[in-house]
Design an enzyme around this catalytic site. Structure first.
Site, PDB file in Angstrom:
ATOM      1  CD  GLU A 151      -3.196   0.726   2.187  1.00  0.00           C
ATOM      2  OE1 GLU A 151      -4.432   1.182   2.038  1.00  0.00           O
ATOM      3  OE2 GLU A 151      -3.170  -0.482   2.555  1.00  0.00           O
TER       4      GLU A 151
ATOM      5  CD  GLU B 124      -4.601  -0.146   9.243  1.00  0.00           C
ATOM      6  OE1 GLU B 124      -5.086   0.012   8.287  1.00  0.00           O
ATOM      7  OE2 GLU B 124      -3.433  -1.618   9.202  1.00  0.00           O
TER       8      GLU B 124
END
Length: 950
Positions: free
Chosen positions: A471, A744
């Site tokens: 990502e 996260e």
């Protein structure tokens, strides 16, 4: 006039970059700091000297007290210009400082039409994204007066001149929205050139240009399949003549060199046997190298790069191996003790052709390398030995890791050997560190350090979401919430201003919609998404507030308006943003692992609140920039949208129909409600946090603002408990689990040491680290009271559980400090105010004063109420236990002792209220729980007995 002054000019700089005085515009703005022992020093006037002591010396006298963002006072700079610059100042006391040390100002822009270099690449490469070498030679007939290399790439590159790298930057030119905007470097290479023959060589790989973007097996190249480079070398000789070397079809290139394959996600294969000695030196025989292929000519749209306005990526630190681990499966893993972003430098000797494999990961899971969170990113480097003494460092890739698994090492890799042979090289955009925080709780200090490391690792050319998996994209929602923290920890003005140019370019291609990632490389996410696209209005405002960057605000103002207009189009006459896909309060801790958008706060409530917020910011920008019509139009729309939000989503009693922590935090911090309702909502928010056992209940949207919402409505005690909570979910839970960056998810790693089962899990995501801004501004108490900290606000809010807190921040005017220490029922508050600034000081207890520059100290009564511990019994309410940190931990520890299953039952309890007793809750636990708890409470109560004296 008294010309003897205890005052001197410190750092003189050309805005914005912090790594040199580069003028990316003919009229750069200037700033300087002043160092003075005079209390309350204030500038009366300043003089700026250009080319002092040389022909053409000029002096500009400024009748102004400003020393930041000062307009260029001379004729516009010309391309290729080099000047020296000095400053001296006069205080209001009449004393004049000496001239500052001179700094060299260098133009890094070119004239219109001056860029003539095409982008060239390897001819007929055998497969996509092939790394290679390119070269050309230049003969110079005289000494070099000065020379500048202008270069860029569709891909990543480094230039060598006569066998030496031209600079220390890596991954040049970085990642921008390539189809709209490419940047070039402008490097002084005077010292590398010589009379006679010279050689220019380029090492080139695909980087982001050829990377495959996308998820679920659908990743594909977005920009191109092959890298290319453009080089323009300007040389001024001692006889005054100018020579220009540019890339073109006369250059030669070959699929050769040690780098065999390279990818941002995949990693790199380096074969030391393929080294090409002397390839970037004059006289190298390149007859077998074919001519390069021209990819893009300068007359094609988007083919002319603009000067880079942000600092490049560089190697910023190195870490040694802390431990060598043998995993349960027998593999060798190196632990560097810190989750970082970069690559390994390996020094090794072994038989020719031996392959050493390096696999990288952020965590171990059950003793083995935890690679599942990497998804499709291999994050693996392969090193092929030459048979001699080799030094390897992957050049065109990077990894997010704390642990590296080593396979194929020649011999035994002991800790002593590993420390000599393997180094972790940390890379980041090379911004200047400006902010620090320290307090009496080492867990909070570790949390703050995790925020710093998270920012460092995710500010690699652009603000990414994570640095390790497949990502690493410029997610707009993450930086929207983290921007204030970023602006404090590092001077990120240039970095973010550069990224905002990409934001504007991507918006222009989408009718004003700011996409969910910038650069936009995904096949989805081009529709408006609240809190993500709002980066278009929030980040320019942050640069104004924290850096007084009106240039960025003015540049982005059309983009800000375009975003607001795009939202108004979807909001319609109701002025409510409803019914569309939203990320909402992303990663609310109650969201299922496979549904991170499944938050407690209704996504329409979040979206419509952000509609108001963006309208507020566009209104403020219009007024700041003198757009009276825009200010009036958006101001009216702001009030109408705010009233629509209140009418649709609140009750007369001050409840939000989505009764969640984030909903109330939005209403309070976005000024959506009147003062009476705000107070009621603050009370409700505090009650919700207490009911949750003082555990966080917010995701990406609510987390950055919940502490401000609590403290600004009189609930600093609740904010303190929320900060110092260690149970999951909480900020300190990750710290107790050994985290060295921000995660996260609140539970990226579960208490049993296994990785969260969700498909999306990162251990280096800075969004939840936005709490650091509250630590700086509120707990330690240092904030801007006007744009760019010209007037500071020193207003510490001492919180329960801490005995001291302090922060330092290097403003554009100099170092500012604020903090407090508790001593014997008193608070000692300290502040350092830089010269040429003032500070509004609000002391604990409410006393307000204003001071000038200098060191200041006040002693005031400690306003924090001392709570005497009370006896805790099985009949104590759950709310009473939640309010008592020691009792809360004692109860949980006692139940934990029954086994993980039972401890988890109580730790996950969501209703810590006064309507239920501890005894009531025991029906959910085994019979042994009551006895165990009674023993724990008896021990707690006995420890709390205060002996009677006399």
């Amino acid at each position: 006039m008294n010309n003897e002054s205890p005052t001197s000019v410190g750092r003189v700089r050309v805005e914005r970059r912090t790594d040199g005085d580069f003028a990316d515009t003919p009229t750069p703005r200037l700033s300087w700091t002043v160092e003075s022992a005079v209390p309350g020093w204030w500038q009366a006037e300043a003089e700026i000297r250009l080319d002092g002591g040389r022909a053409g010396e000029r002096v500009a006298r400024l009748d102004s007290d400003e020393s930041r963002s000062v307009a260029w006072p001379f004729d516009p700079l010309l391309p290729h210009a080099r000047h020296t610059l000095e400053v001296r100042v006069t205080g209001v006391d009449g004393a004049v400082s000496p001239w500052s040390d001179p700094v060299t100002v260098r133009s890094v822009f070119l004239a219109d039409g001056e860029w003539v270099a095409p982008f060239v690449g390897l001819a007929d490469p055998p497969e996509p994204a092939v790394p290679g070498l390119l070269r050309a030679e230049l003969d110079l007939g005289a000494d070099v007066a000065h020379a500048t290399l202008y270069a860029s790439a569709h891909g990543v590159y480094q230039v060598e001149i006569n066998g030496q790298d031209v600079d220390s930057a890596v991954l040049k030119p970085g990642w921008t929205a390539y189809q709209h905007r490419v940047v070039h470097e402008a490097t002084d290479v005077t010292a590398l050139l010589r009379p006679g023959a010279n050689a220019v060589g380029v090492r080139l790989a695909g980087g982001w240009w050829t990377e495959r973007f996308g998820f679920h097996g659908a990743a594909k190249p977005f920009y191109g399949e092959q890298p290319a480079v453009a080089v323009q070398l300007h040389v001024v000789l001692s006889d005054g003549t100018t020579r220009v070397l540019t890339t073109g079809p006369d250059w030669r290139g070959a699929v050769t060199g040690p780098v065999v394959t390279s990818g941002i996600y995949a990693g790199e294969r380096i074969d030391a046997r393929r080294a090409v000695p002397g390839w970037s030196l004059p006289g190298f025989d390149d007859a077998a190298w074919p001519s390069v292929q021209v990819h893009t000519r300068p007359d094609e749209p988007g083919a002319v790069p603009e000067p880079a306005i942000a600092e490049p990526v560089r190697r910023v630190d190195e870490l040694t191996v802390q431990d060598v681990i043998t995993t349960p499966s027998g593999r060798t893993v190196l632990d560097f003790g810190q989750n970082l972003v970069g690559r390994l430098r390996v020094r090794v000797t072994g038989e020719r052709g031996r392959v050493i494999t390096l696999r990288h990961a952020e965590v171990l899971e059950h003793g083995e390398l935890g690679v599942r969170p990497l998804r499709a990113a291999a994050a693996t480097d392969h090193l092929v030995l030459s048979g001699g003494d080799d030094v390897f460092e992957p050049e065109f890739t990077f990894h997010g890791f704390r642990y590296a698994e080593i396979d194929g090492w020649p011999g035994e890799l002991t800790l002593d050997v590993a420390r000599e042979a393997v180094t972790a090289v940390v890379i980041s955009s090379d911004m200047r560190r400006t902010g620090w925080f320290e307090c009496s709780d080492e867990r909070v200090n570790r949390l703050h350090e995790n925020v710093v490391w998270g920012m460092r690792g995710n500010f690699v050319s652009l603000p990414t979401d994570c640095p390790q998996r497949d990502e690493r994209l410029g997610w707009t929602g993450d930086i929207q919430v983290f921007g204030p923290t970023a602006s404090y920890l590092f001077d990120s003005d240039a970095f973010l201003a550069s990224w905002l140019r990409d934001v504007a370019a991507e918006q222009a291609a989408r009718d004003g919609v700011c996409p969910i990632v910038v650069p936009m490389v995904l096949p989805f996410g081009a529709k408006p998404a609240a809190a993500w696209g709002d980066a278009a209005t929030v980040v320019p405002t942050t640069l104004l507030e924290r850096f007084a960057d009106r240039r960025a605000l003015a540049e982005q103002y059309p983009s800000m308006r375009a975003w607001a207009d795009a939202l108004l189009a979807v909001a319609g006459d109701r002025l409510l943003w409803e019914g569309m896909f939203q990320f909402g309060d992303w990663l609310d801790p109650d969201a299922p692992p496979d549904d991170p958008a499944g938050a407690k706060a209704d996504p329409d409530i979040v979206a419509s609140a952000y509609l108001v917020r963006s309208l507020q910011l566009v209104t403020a920008a219009a007024r700041e920039l003198g757009d009276a019509d825009g200010g009036a139009r958006y101001g009216d729309l702001t009030e109408r949208a705010r009233q629509a939000w209140v009418r649709e989503y609140t009750t007369p009693a001050g409840r939000v129909v989505s009764d969640a922590q984030t909903a109330y935090a939005l209403a309070i911090t976005f000024d959506l409600v009147d003062q009476a309702t705000r107070t009621a909502m603050g009370d409700r928010l505090a009650w919700l946090v207490r009911r949750a056992g003082y555990r966080i209940g917010t995701g990406f949207v609510g987390t950055p603002i919940i502490q401000d919402a609590l403290t600004s409505t009189g609930h600093a005690d609740v904010a303190a408990r929320l900060l110092l909570q260690t149970g999951v979910p909480s900020w300190l839970y990750a710290v107790t689990m050994g985290a060295t960056t921000i995660w996260e998810r609140w539970d990226s790693m579960l208490p049993d040491g296994s990785i969260n089962p969700g498909e999306m899990t990162s251990f280096n995501h800075y969004a939840f680290g936005a709490v650091a801004d509250w630590l700086h501004r509120t707990v330690a108490g240092l904030a801007p009271d006007t744009h760019g900290y010209r007037r500071l606000r020193v207003a510490p809010v001492p919180i329960a559980g801490l005995d001291r807190a302090a922060t330092r921040f290097e403003t554009a005017y100099g170092m500012a400090e604020a903090g407090w220490t508790a001593q014997d029922g008193q608070l000692v508050v300290r502040a350092v105010v830089p010269p040429n600034t003032t500070a509004v000081v609000v002391l604990p207890g409410g006393t307000e004063t204003e001071v000038g520059s200098g060191h200041h100290e006040w002693t005031v009564p400690d306003p924090r109420a001392r709570v005497e511990p009370r006896a805790v019994t099985l009949n104590s309410t759950l709310g009473e236990i939640a309010d008592d940190p020691e009792a809360y931990e004692a109860v949980l520890a006692a139940v934990d002792a029954l086994g993980a299953e039972w401890g988890g039952t109580l730790r996950s309890l969501k209703e810590w209220t006064d309507q239920r007793t501890l005894d009531d809750e025991l029906v959910r636990l085994p019979p042994a729980a009551k006895e165990r708890l009674q023993e724990a409470l008896d021990g707690l109560n006995s420890r709390r007995v205060v002996p009677v004296v006399g």
